[in-house]
Design a protein around this motif. Structure first.
Motif, PDB file in Angstrom:
ATOM      1  N   LEU A  99       0.758  -1.298  -0.080  1.00  0.00           N
ATOM      2  CA  LEU A  99      -0.075   0.172  -0.050  1.00  0.00           C
ATOM      3  C   LEU A  99       0.828   1.199   0.086  1.00  0.00           C
ATOM      4  O   LEU A  99       0.397   2.342  -0.460  1.00  0.00           O
ATOM      5  CB  LEU A  99      -0.915  -0.163   1.156  1.00  0.00           C
ATOM      6  CG  LEU A  99      -2.103   0.994   1.106  1.00  0.00           C
ATOM      7  CD1 LEU A  99      -2.930   0.204  -0.022  1.00  0.00           C
ATOM      8  CD2 LEU A  99      -2.924   0.724   2.595  1.00  0.00           C
ATOM      9  N   ILE A 100       2.068   1.043   0.505  1.00  0.00           N
ATOM     10  CA  ILE A 100       3.050   2.239   0.475  1.00  0.00           C
ATOM     11  C   ILE A 100       3.255   2.857  -1.026  1.00  0.00           C
ATOM     12  O   ILE A 100       3.049   3.954  -1.093  1.00  0.00           O
ATOM     13  CB  ILE A 100       4.307   1.851   1.303  1.00  0.00           C
ATOM     14  CG1 ILE A 100       4.161   1.317   2.734  1.00  0.00           C
ATOM     15  CG2 ILE A 100       5.300   3.128   1.399  1.00  0.00           C
ATOM     16  CD1 ILE A 100       5.209   1.099   3.319  1.00  0.00           C
ATOM     17  N   GLN A 101       3.627   1.920  -1.859  1.00  0.00           N
ATOM     18  CA  GLN A 101       3.707   2.361  -3.148  1.00  0.00           C
ATOM     19  C   GLN A 101       2.572   2.620  -3.771  1.00  0.00           C
ATOM     20  O   GLN A 101       2.649   3.662  -4.650  1.00  0.00           O
ATOM     21  CB  GLN A 101       4.430   1.165  -4.045  1.00  0.00           C
ATOM     22  CG  GLN A 101       4.948   1.547  -5.319  1.00  0.00           C
ATOM     23  CD  GLN A 101       6.274   2.475  -5.254  1.00  0.00           C
ATOM     24  OE1 GLN A 101       6.783   3.062  -4.325  1.00  0.00           O
ATOM     25  NE2 GLN A 101       6.786   2.661  -6.440  1.00  0.00           N
ATOM     26  N   THR A 102       1.553   2.054  -3.667  1.00  0.00           N
ATOM     27  CA  THR A 102       0.242   2.147  -4.283  1.00  0.00           C
ATOM     28  C   THR A 102      -0.448   3.594  -3.981  1.00  0.00           C
ATOM     29  O   THR A 102      -0.950   4.463  -4.941  1.00  0.00           O
ATOM     30  CB  THR A 102      -0.950   1.209  -3.991  1.00  0.00           C
ATOM     31  OG1 THR A 102      -0.613  -0.423  -4.206  1.00  0.00           O
ATOM     32  CG2 THR A 102      -2.148   1.599  -4.308  1.00  0.00           C
ATOM     33  N   VAL A 103      -0.300   3.948  -2.627  1.00  0.00           N
ATOM     34  CA  VAL A 103      -0.652   5.263  -2.194  1.00  0.00           C
ATOM     35  C   VAL A 103      -0.088   6.386  -2.991  1.00  0.00           C
ATOM     36  O   VAL A 103      -0.433   7.442  -3.449  1.00  0.00           O
ATOM     37  CB  VAL A 103      -0.613   5.534  -0.757  1.00  0.00           C
ATOM     38  CG1 VAL A 103      -0.573   7.004  -0.403  1.00  0.00           C
ATOM     39  CG2 VAL A 103      -1.536   4.671  -0.053  1.00  0.00           C
TER      40      VAL A 103
END
Length: 528
Positions: A99-103
């Motif tokens: 989710l870090i990269q997705t955000v």
């Protein structure tokens, strides 16, 4: 990678074989000696008169922009270089890590068109200065987040996307307003070669700074310091050139812009553009997944093989995999881009479908090697690195070629809309969701198996195998592009020559002079 923010123009819109474009005479001062009918291209002195900048100063501006682009991608992948430590510090699973990269990608994707709009209307230098300063402050602040505030890390990564969108959408337009023709192509090529190099340096800087400082937080404090240098260089070196001035004297299309809705409908009826965009989306999906998860997967592989100790809560994860993967990313990116462009250039002399076929070969060839790299990880880490090297090289062959395909199958008045659509599509269905999806699948698999280091390795191994299948689907999309590329390219050429008038999907006809009068005949009768 990164896709990922796919890159604008690396070459001119048309090959020399396609015929000259109309030119516009009248530039004061010395000019080159173009052939009859070709656009007049200002020489070095002519460019200096138009932009108000010397050749050396313009080149220095490009060097500053390349430095910031390098820094941009370093920041993106520094987090991936210390991802195992972040997981341990915040006590999160693979889905939260993804989710870090997705955000970040989601924020960047949404805000890039906004800054593109602002960059067309306001001073680009000051927009970039403000964006990079904001991005540096947010990145620095993210290194002080306490372990019980993981949501705050997600918020800061989203805000980093705001700063990077302000730069990535504006910097190429400055280069386009400083150079023309082959000079512009060379400068943009250098600018985008910074993507694989910067990505690799992100892994390297993240892992080495963490090892030296003994704390992963310091890895996030490197790029903010370099960002301050970038702002100073922008403010002192970069000058705002007049928008589009160099194009006014080097030839322009006689076409008139159509409405945004008409542009979208025309692009949707362009199979080469749609299929090549889907193929590039597959590239973004695979590169986005590997960018975040490859170092963590390699570390888990070493743990299973007994070559390194596992990461325990409270301990620093010691591994050289981020460094090695960073070096591989640098080398394969530069090698793959250069190899793809050269192969395509040579094959184009004999096969007009060379561009999509090279892209298809790259994706279809990379899929089995990426699969083998995952399958061999439990037996030999050396074999895994060899297959990753081959797979990433083949995957990188697409980056520059896809930009060329867009240029010659889309007419000039629709290219910006086409570029924006391709960026949104490749991020939305590609690297915005793929890191989270891989992490989510990994977590679901781990729940069904007994808790162990082997289970963690196998879960991530099986989830990453999805990349090989997505790559194969992307290769199929490029094969489909090869079926339509000749007709779509010729159609765009006829439209630019004023011979094709669009009246709807069922009535695309060409105006053919016949004894002094215009006669409409079906497009198919000319494209045969």
């Amino acid at each position: 990678m990164a896709g990922s923010d796919t890159a604008p123009f690396l070459s001119q819109a048309d090959d020399p074989d396609d015929g000259p474009a109309p030119g516009h005479p009248g530039l004061p001062g010395p000019m080159g000696n173009p052939k009859s009918g070709e656009p007049e291209i200002p020489d070095r002195e002519g460019l200096q008169r138009i932009t108000g900048l010397s050749q050396g100063h313009s080149t220095l501006i490009v060097a500053v922009l390349c430095y910031i682009n390098l820094l941009n991608y370093m920041d993106r992948f520094t987090v991936a270089g210390v991802l195992p430590d972040i997981e341990q510090f915040f006590s999160i699973g693979d889905s939260s890590s993804g989710l870090i990269q997705t955000v970040f990608i989601s924020s960047y994707m949404v805000l890039a068109p906004v800054f593109g709009y602002l960059g067309d209307r306001y001073n680009r230098k000051y927009l970039m200065c403000g964006g990079i300063a904001f991005w540096s402050l947010v990145t620095l602040g993210s290194s002080f987040i306490p372990r019980e505030r993981f949501w705050l890390l997600l918020l800061t990564r989203g805000l980093v996307g705001v700063g990077e969108a302000s730069y990535s959408t504006i910097a190429p337009t400055l280069i386009a307003d400083l150079f023309v023709a082959d000079q512009r192509s060379r400068m943009l090529s250098v600018f985008y070669f910074a993507i694989p190099v910067g990505s690799g340096l992100g892994y390297i800087a993240g892992s080495k700074v963490k090892d030296v400082a003994g704390d992963w937080h310091w890895a996030l404090r490197v790029t903010p310091g370099l960002g301050v240098v970038a702002v100073l260089l922008l403010f002192l070196v970069v000058q705002e050139p007049p928008r589009g001035a160099v194009e006014c004297h080097s030839g322009s299309s006689p076409l008139s812009p159509t409405s945004w809705w008409a542009d979208l409908k025309a692009l949707a009826r362009n199979p080469s553009f749609v299929l090549s965009s889907l193929g590039f989306t597959a590239v973004a999906f695979v590169t986005g997944s590997l960018a975040l998860w490859a170092p963590a997967f390699l570390l888990r592989s070493r743990v299973v093989l007994g070559e390194t100790l596992p990461c325990l809560p409270g301990d620093s994860c010691s591994s050289s995999d981020s460094l090695i993967f960073g070096l591989i990313t640098c080398l394969t990116g530069v090698l793959g881009v250069g190899l793809g462009v050269e192969i395509s250039r040579r094959l184009r002399r004999f096969n007009p479908r060379a561009d999509p076929l090279v892209c298809a070969a790259g994706l279809l060839g990379s899929a089995p090697f990426l699969f083998l790299s995952l399958a061999c990880a439990r037996g030999s880490i050396v074999a895994t690195y060899i297959f990753i090297f081959i797979g990433e090289t083949l995957l990188s062959m697409n980056w520059a070629i896809v930009a060329d395909i867009l240029l010659y199958v889309v007419i000039p008045t629709r290219r910006s809309t086409a570029e924006a659509f391709q960026i949104v599509l490749s991020h939305l269905l590609g690297d915005a969701g793929s890191p989270y999806l891989i992490g989510l699948i990994s977590d679901r698999l781990r729940r069904s198996w007994p808790a162990s280091f082997l289970s963690e390795f196998r879960a991530l191994q099986f989830s990453l195998m999805l990349c090989a299948f997505v790559g194969a689907l992307g290769g199929a999309a490029f094969l489909g592009t090869a079926m339509f590329i000749e007709d779509d390219r010729r159609r765009a050429q006829l439209h630019m020559q004023g011979l094709l008038h669009e009246t709807g999907p069922s009535d695309d006809r060409i105006v053919v002079p016949q004894r002094g009068r215009s006669t409409r005949v079906p497009v198919s009768s000319v494209l045969v």
